[in-house]
Each structure stands twice: as structure tokens, then as C-alpha cells.
Design a protein around this motif. Structure first.
Motif, short mmCIF file in Angstrom:
data_model
loop_
_atom_site.label_atom_id
_atom_site.label_comp_id
_atom_site.label_asym_id
_atom_site.label_seq_id
_atom_site.Cartn_x
_atom_site.Cartn_y
_atom_site.Cartn_z
N ALA A 1 0.83 -1.20 0.00
CA ALA A 1 0.00 0.00 0.00
C ALA A 1 0.87 1.26 0.00
CB ALA A 1 -0.93 -0.01 1.22
N LEU A 2 1.93 1.24 0.80
CA LEU A 2 2.84 2.39 0.85
C LEU A 2 3.54 2.58 -0.49
CD1 LEU A 2 4.24 4.61 2.51
CD2 LEU A 2 5.95 2.89 3.18
N SER A 3 3.99 1.50 -1.09
CA SER A 3 4.66 1.57 -2.39
C SER A 3 3.73 2.11 -3.46
CB SER A 3 5.18 0.19 -2.79
OG SER A 3 6.15 -0.28 -1.88
N THR A 4 2.47 1.68 -3.43
CA THR A 4 1.50 2.15 -4.41
C THR A 4 1.28 3.65 -4.28
OG1 THR A 4 0.39 -0.01 -4.36
CG2 THR A 4 -0.85 1.85 -5.28
N ALA A 5 1.13 4.12 -3.04
CA ALA A 5 0.88 5.54 -2.81
C ALA A 5 2.09 6.39 -3.20
CB ALA A 5 0.53 5.77 -1.34
N VAL A 6 3.27 5.98 -2.76
CA VAL A 6 4.49 6.75 -3.05
C VAL A 6 4.81 6.72 -4.54
CG1 VAL A 6 6.97 6.88 -2.64
CG2 VAL A 6 5.42 6.42 -0.73
N GLY A 7 4.73 5.54 -5.15
CA GLY A 7 5.02 5.43 -6.58
C GLY A 7 4.07 6.27 -7.41
N SER A 8 2.78 6.24 -7.09
CA SER A 8 1.80 7.02 -7.84
C SER A 8 2.07 8.51 -7.72
CB SER A 8 0.38 6.70 -7.33
OG SER A 8 0.08 5.33 -7.51
N LEU A 9 2.41 8.96 -6.52
CA LEU A 9 2.69 10.37 -6.31
C LEU A 9 3.91 10.83 -7.10
CD1 LEU A 9 2.06 13.00 -4.77
CD2 LEU A 9 3.55 12.17 -2.93
N LEU A 10 4.98 10.03 -7.07
CA LEU A 10 6.21 10.41 -7.76
C LEU A 10 6.04 10.46 -9.27
CD1 LEU A 10 8.77 8.32 -5.66
CD2 LEU A 10 8.54 10.81 -5.68
N LEU A 11 5.14 9.66 -9.82
CA LEU A 11 4.95 9.63 -11.26
C LEU A 11 4.31 10.91 -11.79
CD1 LEU A 11 3.79 5.94 -11.82
CD2 LEU A 11 5.96 6.98 -12.51
N TYR A 12 3.77 11.74 -10.93
CA TYR A 12 3.21 13.02 -11.37
C TYR A 12 4.30 14.04 -11.72
CZ TYR A 12 -1.70 12.06 -10.27
OH TYR A 12 -2.98 11.56 -10.27
N PHE A 13 5.54 13.79 -11.28
CA PHE A 13 6.61 14.77 -11.45
C PHE A 13 7.68 14.22 -12.39
CE2 PHE A 13 4.76 15.11 -7.21
CZ PHE A 13 4.31 16.42 -7.24
N ALA B 1 10.30 6.63 -8.59
CA ALA B 1 9.17 5.71 -8.46
C ALA B 1 9.55 4.28 -8.81
CB ALA B 1 8.01 6.18 -9.35
N ALA B 2 10.73 4.07 -9.39
CA ALA B 2 11.10 2.74 -9.87
C ALA B 2 11.10 1.69 -8.77
CB ALA B 2 12.48 2.79 -10.55
N LEU B 3 11.64 2.03 -7.60
CA LEU B 3 11.71 1.04 -6.51
C LEU B 3 10.34 0.72 -5.93
CD1 LEU B 3 13.29 -0.80 -4.69
CD2 LEU B 3 13.82 1.16 -3.21
#
Length: 390
Positions: free
Chosen positions: A239-251, A258-260
Motif C-alpha cells: 500500500a505504501l509503495s503504491t501511494a508513493v510510486g503514484s505520487l512520484l509519477l506526477y513529477f 518511483a522505480a523502486l
């Protein structure tokens, strides 16, 4: 429970990866319905909208999945020769057939040139370089009336897949892969290099990640496999990875970070084990979907110009793509993998030759060092010396 525990619980064959491969492949087909229907501007508009993380995550997840599974293949291979041979058997035969089908069948049907002009045009013969991973996107006179004229735009990722195999092979040869510390250091170094590359080589924001991020995603997938004994298989981490990865992909400047997290959420989903489907579990159709998806979608767009809508292209293309991918697996890819037995024999000969060569080199080196550097009192005396003449 660790990732390794989860692998063992599924006998090393979790069905999640089977579903993930097909789901990601068809998600990319859905993504391409926009460009083949409306052109690059339509696709860019979608990619820069609120659904951006969905489309931007597809390829990094695909490469992370590949990194995790390919690392398993690397550790099971007796030699690097065998590992590289298996990768080439998996990629090249199907790619060669797809390139020829695009040239001979699709090109002949959809070119605006006469057949004689088409077959004698230099771009027709240049397209054969795709067989060897040197990608070309255009055939003479083909799809000129479509919103985009590329025959198979999806092939842009293929060189990066080859870079991934080269990278992991080099890491293995120089003993980085075998060392947890060195492998983590290598991933961090690549992470920094990719961020610097993105920052210094600014491009128009397309809403998706750039090629080097795919290699980084592959390496993180490989790292997760290497550290599978200590990394937890955790829903909270997912869940944490999904939230962080999704946020980073906006920038776009920092989306490489977001790769990790994307790699972890991919592996987490892949290690799930839903009931196996007879169709999905009967073969690996993702590569065939990857190879034939875009050309078939282009053909549908050219055949039905009055129905250039994403939903129409998806409804018509998806069944055709799956049928062709099914045929590609059972007629080409699966049969090519039968050559693994011959590859094993070559690998055995290679091992014998390599071991023999190393043994000779080591002996010669040891002899040379001994004769050059050993003190005279330790060197073997010449039996001819010290004898008195009769």
C-alpha cells in the motif's frame, strides 16, 4: 513472511505473475488505442491528465517483473553462456517472425505504393534490422493515412530490454550481483545517474517515463529477487509503495524515484496465487501481445477510418491480438525454447573449454611467476648443471 517464503509457499510458481504479464500487456494495448485513434496529441492529453500514474506505471512494472523473474533464471543457469542463450531464444525467433509478417503481410496490404515500388524501396529492406534489435518504425507507404504512421511504435522498449540483460550480465561477471552490498551500491549509482540524465536532458513531458527508468526498474526487480530472503511480503509495504510510486509519477523530473516502489508493488502482486486459468496458465502470451499489439491496432485503424474511436479499436483489436499471440507462443516461441536441450549441450562444451583454458592459464601464470620471482635457492636446479665432465 518474506518474499522467499511466499515463493516456497507457491512451489516457486505463483499464478500472480502469469496474470500480471497478460494484464500489463493488454493494458499497454488499451493505452495504444488512443494514439492509433487520435494521434500523439490525444495520447499526450490523456497521459498528462489525472490518470497519469496508471499509464506511466505500466512499462516500469513490466520491466520490474522481468527483472525479478530473469534473476531467478540467472541463478538457475549453470553458466552465463547458458543464461544469455536462453534470453536470445526467448526474444529473437518471435521478433524475427513478427518483423517478417509486418513487412510481407501488413506492409503489402496497407502500403499506398505499388507492390513493385514497395518491395524495391530501401526502407523495406532496412526494416529487417528489427530482427537484430536495431529498431526502425516505418515501412514505405504504410499507414500514411493513420493518425500515426509508425508500424510498431512499441518496439522502442526492445533496446532497453537488451540493455537490461547486458547490465545484469556485467554485474554477474564482475561479482556485483553475488554481493548484496555491491548490488545495492550499483542500483543506487544507476538511480543517481538516471536522475542526472533526466535533469540535464530535458524533454517535452509526455506523461510517461523515459527509457533509462525502465532499466532502473529492471535492476530493482532483480535486487528484490536477490534480497528475497530478507524483504517482507507485506500488504502495508504494498500500500505504501503504491501511494508513493503514484505520487512520484506526477513529477517528470523525479519520476525515476518511483522505480523502486513500483518494483515492490509489482512483485507483491506477482506473488499472489489466485486460481489458475487454463488459458493464462497454458503459455506466456505477453511477448506475443507486445510484438503484435501495435501493428494489429494500426491495421484496424487503417481498415476502419470512419470508426477511429479508442473503444472500437480495443473491441476489435484485443481478440485478434490474443489469437495471434496464442499462435505465436505455440508455433514459434514454445518451439524455439525446445532448443534449450541443444543449448545445454553447447553450455557443457563451453564449460569444459572454459575450465580447461583457465586451468592452462593458471598453470602458465603460476609457472611464470615462480620462475621469475622465486629466490634462487628455492628454484629447481637444472639437472645438467653440477655434473663433472667425464
Amino acid at each position: 513472511m518474506t518474499l522467499s517464503d511466499r515463493l516456497q509457499a507457491t512451489q516457486g510458481r505463483p499464478s500472480g505473475f502469469d496474470y500480471m504479464r497478460v494484464a500489463l500487456a493488454f493494458a499497454i494495448v488499451a493505452w495504444h488505442t488512443v494514439i492509433v485513434s487520435y494521434g500523439i496529441d490525444g495520447q499526450r492529453s490523456l497521459a498528462l491528465g489525472p490518470t497519469r500514474p496508471i499509464w506511466a506505471a505500466l512499462l516500469p512494472m513490466f520491466f520490474a517483473l522481468s527483472g525479478f523473474l530473469v534473476s531467478g533464471s540467472l541463478e538457475r543457469s549453470r553458466t552465463l553462456f547458458g543464461f544469455i542463450g536462453l534470453r536470445l531464444l526467448r526474444l529473437l525467433p518471435a521478433l524475427a517472425v513478427e518483423s517478417l509478417v509486418a513487412m510481407v503481410v501488413l506492409g503489402s496490404i496497407f502500403t499506398s505504393y505499388t507492390l513493385a515500388q514497395y518491395l524495391t524501396d530501401g526502407n523495406f529492406w532496412a526494416y529487417t534490422s528489427n530482427i537484430f534489435g536495431i529498431i526502425r518504425y516505418y515501412l514505405p507507404g504504410v499507414f500514411l493515412e493513420n493518425p500515426t504512421t509508425q508500424v510498431n511504435a512499441q518496439l522502442w522498449t526492445l533496446p532497453y530490454e537488451l540493455y537490461c540483460y547486458i547490465a545484469i550480465s556485467l554485474l554477474f561477471v564482475f561479482r556485483f550481483y553475488q554481493s548484496t552490498t555491491l548490488l545495492i551500491t550499483a542500483c543506487i549509482a544507476v538511480q543517481i545517474a538516471v536522475i542526472i540524465l533526466i535533469y540535464t536532458r530535458v524533454q517535452v513531458d509526455e506523461g510517461t517515463v523515459r527509457g533509462p527508468v525502465l532499466v532502473l526498474s529492471f535492476l530493482y526487480g532483480s535486487l528484490l529477487y536477490r534480497l528475497r530472503h530478507i524483504i517482507a511480503w507485506s500488504f502495508n509495504l504494498f500500500a505504501l509503495s503504491t501511494a508513493v510510486g503514484s505520487l512520484l509519477l506526477y513529477f517528470p523530473i523525479i519520476n525515476a524515484l518511483a522505480a523502486l516502489p513500483l518494483a515492490y508493488l509489482t512483485v507483491y502482486l506477482g506473488l499472489m496465487n489466485p486460481p489458475k486459468s487454463p488459458i493464462v496458465s497454458s503459455g506466456d502470451y505477453s511477448y506475443g501481445i507486445f510484438l503484435y499489439g501495435f501493428p494489429i491496432q494500426q491495421a484496424v485503424s487503417a481498415a476502419f477510418p470512419e470508426f477511429r474511436h479508442w473503444w472500437f479499436n480495443l473491441i476489435v483489436s484485443a481478440p485478434i491480438v490474443f489469437l495471434v499471440a496464442y499462435a505465436s507462443w505455440h508455433m514459434i516461441e514454445k518451439r524455439a525454447l525446445l532448443l534449450r536441450e541443444r543449448l545445454k549441450k553447447l553450455e557443457l562444451r563451453y564449460s569444459v573449454l572454459r575450465d580447461g583454458l583457465f586451468s592452462v592459464c593458471d598453470q602458465a601464470l603460476a609457472t611464470g611467476l615462480k620462475s621469475r620471482w622465486a629466490p634462487k635457492r628455492l628454484q629447481s636446479p637444472d639437472p645438467s648443471q653440477g655434473r663433472e665432465n667425464p
